[in-house]
Each structure stands twice: as C-alpha cells, then as structure tokens.
Write an enzyme that holds these catalytic residues in place. Structure first.
Site: not given
Ligand SMILES: Cc1ncc(C[n+]2csc(CCOP(=O)(O)OP(=O)(O)O)c2C)c(N)n1
Ligand SMILES: [Mg+2]
Length: 351
Positions: A259, A263, A272
């Site tokens: 990815r 998100h 993170y």
C-alpha cells in the site's frame, strides 16, 4: 532499462511474457499499461482534491494497480466483481465510465447513487461490479451466495471476491471459503494483501505462514503471488477464472502488494510504518516495474510513454471538470429509490 532506477526488474523473456498474456500479448500489455497509468493519475488527482477540500474523502489503490488491471482484463463480461476497499479500477476496466465514477465521488446530481454513498463506493451494474461494502469482510459471504445463485439459475459467470489481509480475520472469510468449497462454487477469492489493515501489520493479522496457507484447511487450493508482477497476476487469474468457469471450483489467490499511500485521506502512516517500508514498496511499484520491463524490451518508447501520461491527465481533468460542473442532487430526490411510493401516511385500513 533505466540504470538509475531502483525498481526491482521483472525477469521475463518476451516468450514468457507472451505465454503469460496469450496470443495478443503486446496489445494486452499496452492496454494494461494505459489503465495502470490512468489509475495512478486518478488516485493522485483525487488525493489532491481531497486535501483542497473539493471532495470529502478518498482511499487510493496506489501500489495495487497490477492486480486491479489484471482482474479487469482477465475477466469476461459474464463474471461478477465483489470488491474489497480498493478495486474501483477493476470497475473502470470493465466499463464503468470514468466521468460517472467522478460524479459518484463528488456525490452530485449525476451520481447514479444520488450522493448517498461515500466516495470510492461506486456501483456499476453494467460492469457487473457490486457496490463496495465498508463493513470489512461482508462481501465475501455475499459473493459466495451470489455464485450459488448463478449456478442455481444455470447462468454463466465466475465471481471474483476481493478482500484485504485484514478481512481474513472476519467471520465472513471463514463462512465464505467453507461454503464455496463444500458446494464447489465458481468463485475466485482474491486476497489483496497490501500488508496493512490501517495500522495493523499483516504479521499481527495471522500466525499462519501466509494467507494462502489457510485455503487447504477449507479444502481448496491457495496460491501466494507477487501482486506487483502484472504477468504473474494476469496468468494466474486467467487460469483460476478458466478453471472455475469449467466447474473446477473455487481457489484462493493471495496477491502480495504494497500500500503505497495512506489507508485513506483520514490516515497518516508515518505514525506506524517502520523506517524503510515506503522505500521497499517503491522498489516494488507495479506500474514502475511494468514500465521498466516494457522500456527494456522496446515496447514503450519515450514519446509513447509521454503520450499515454498526457492522455491520462486529460481524461482525469475532463472527468473532474464534468463532476464539478454538475449541480448537487436536488433535495426532492432524497426519498427517490428509497420507498415504493411517496404518498404520506399509512395505507388505508392500517390504523
Ligand atoms: C467490521 C469492520 N471492522 C472494522 C472496520 C474499520 N476498518 C476499515 S478499513 C479497515 C482495515 C481493512 O484492512 P484490509 O482488509 O487489509 O484492507 P485494506 O484497507 O488494506 O485494503 C478497518 C479495520 C470496518 N470498516 N468494518
Ligand atoms: Mg490490507
């Protein structure tokens, strides 16, 4: 190949590429590259518009284009797509007009859902693309039920059921794979493993060696693939679809991708993701990998590449212009498609 490129090369000979893509392989490749370029350009533009406050929300599929374009091109018009969160490009390849998709993102009067869906949740019946469910995993059992109905009605078609790595922890994953295997249904399960479920890394999602490894427990075959390798994804998806169409039953493909963007527009992965993750992802960028391979084999001269990029930009700009020119949905349409009749009050004799 560009010697400065840090992109991991795709190691296929032209003969191997032809074997993966079939007789019209150069045409398929050109089409695939165009769609990938368009998907990439659209994602970039939408993320920019969201930051400018011109759309409310966006979830990009950057890094997953090889999977989506391969699925769009390898499937037939009889097949059906039940998407996870990032398969809108599959709908576009299968015929959803880009302008219509843009109208749905802006939620304007020309949006077929009349502004009632979140952005990125298009519905495209003619493309056999079912509206995405934000509720993680639910589409898996719905896809399986749909496949059961197709077979019951003796209709052709295979169901492509997409979901992320995070969705493999849902009840629907278990119910869906189990039911499909027991009843030998025409479903190709596509786990788009982009290695994150928002901030939860794939290694915290399962203790199994892979997501594909779960399939044999349900009695179906599971295969793990490099989802950044267009040739591999196209070849395996074509085989799985052909097999399911011929009555060979379901299969689980785990498509490992990166990815490459947050998100969604509500996320900041710098909080993170470990250092170096984005760089590793960039080396496995599916668009850059295909582009480098095509350039190395003289299938994408610089002027052709520039033309494709310019065409993608023009198409995206035209779609945005059309969406921004459309008025918002009229307030009186609010209850259209919701009730069978808009006459007020309870029917006679029910009080
Ligand atoms: C049932 C349910 N639980 C939680 C959420 C919140 N949520 C939205 S996206 C997401 C992660 C999904 O990860 P994955 O399945 O890997 O798909 P990806 O976003 O990586 O494409 C979660 C937990 C939700 N939408 N539905
Ligand atoms: Mg994921």
């Amino acid at each position: 190949m560009n010697p400065d490129s840090a992109v991991e090369p795709l190691s296929y000979t032209p003969e191997e590429a032809a074997a993966a893509l079939g007789p019209e392989w150069t045409a398929t490749l050109e089409k695939a590259y165009r769609w990938m370029a368009l998907g990439r350009a659209f994602d970039a533009r939408m993320q920019g518009l969201q930051r400018q406050g011109r759309i409310g929300f966006y979830g990009a599929a950057t890094g997953q284009e090889a999977v989506n374009v391969a699925a769009g091109l390898a499937s037939t018009s009889d097949d059906w797509v039940f998407p996870g969160l990032r398969e809108q490009l599959v709908a576009l390849v299968r015929g959803l007009p880009l302008e219509e998709y843009a109208h749905s993102i802006f939620g304007d009067a020309l949006d077929p859902a009349r502004g009632r869906q979140m952005p990125c949740h298009p519905t495209a019946r003619p493309a056999h693309y079912v509206s995405m469910s934000s509720v993680i995993g639910t589409q898996i059992s719905q896809a399986v039920g749909f496949a059961y109905a197709l077979r019951h009605r003796r209709e052709r078609g295979v169901v492509l059921a997409f979901f992320g790595d995070g969705a493999t922890s849902s009840n629907d994953f278990h119910a869906g794979l189990n039911f499909a295997a027991v009843f030998d249904l025409p479903v190709v399960f596509c786990c788009a493993n982009n290695q994150w479920a928002i901030s939860v890394p794939a290694e915290r999602q399962t203790a199994a060696a892979s997501f594909a490894a779960k399939a044999p427990a349900y009695g179906l075959e599971g295969r793990q693939l490099d989802g950044t390798d267009f040739f591999a994804v196209y070849r395996e998806l074509s085989m799985a679809l052909r097999s399911a169409r011929a009555g060979g039953g379901p299969v689980l493909l785990e498509l490992r991708t990166y990815r490459l963007t947050p998100h969604s527009s509500s996320d900041d992965p710098r909080r993170y993701q470990p250092a170096g993750w984005a760089e590793e992802g960039a080396r496995r960028d599916p668009v850059a990998r295909l582009e480098a391979w095509m350039q190395a084999h003289d299938l994408l001269p610089a002027d052709r590449r520039a033309k494709i990029a310019a065409a993608a930009d023009t198409t995206v700009r035209a779609a945005v212009r059309a969406a921004e020119a459309a008025p918002p949905p009229a307030p009186e349409t609010l209850t259209e498609d919701v009730y069978a009749s808009r006459s007020s009050g309870p029917a006679e004799g029910t009080e």
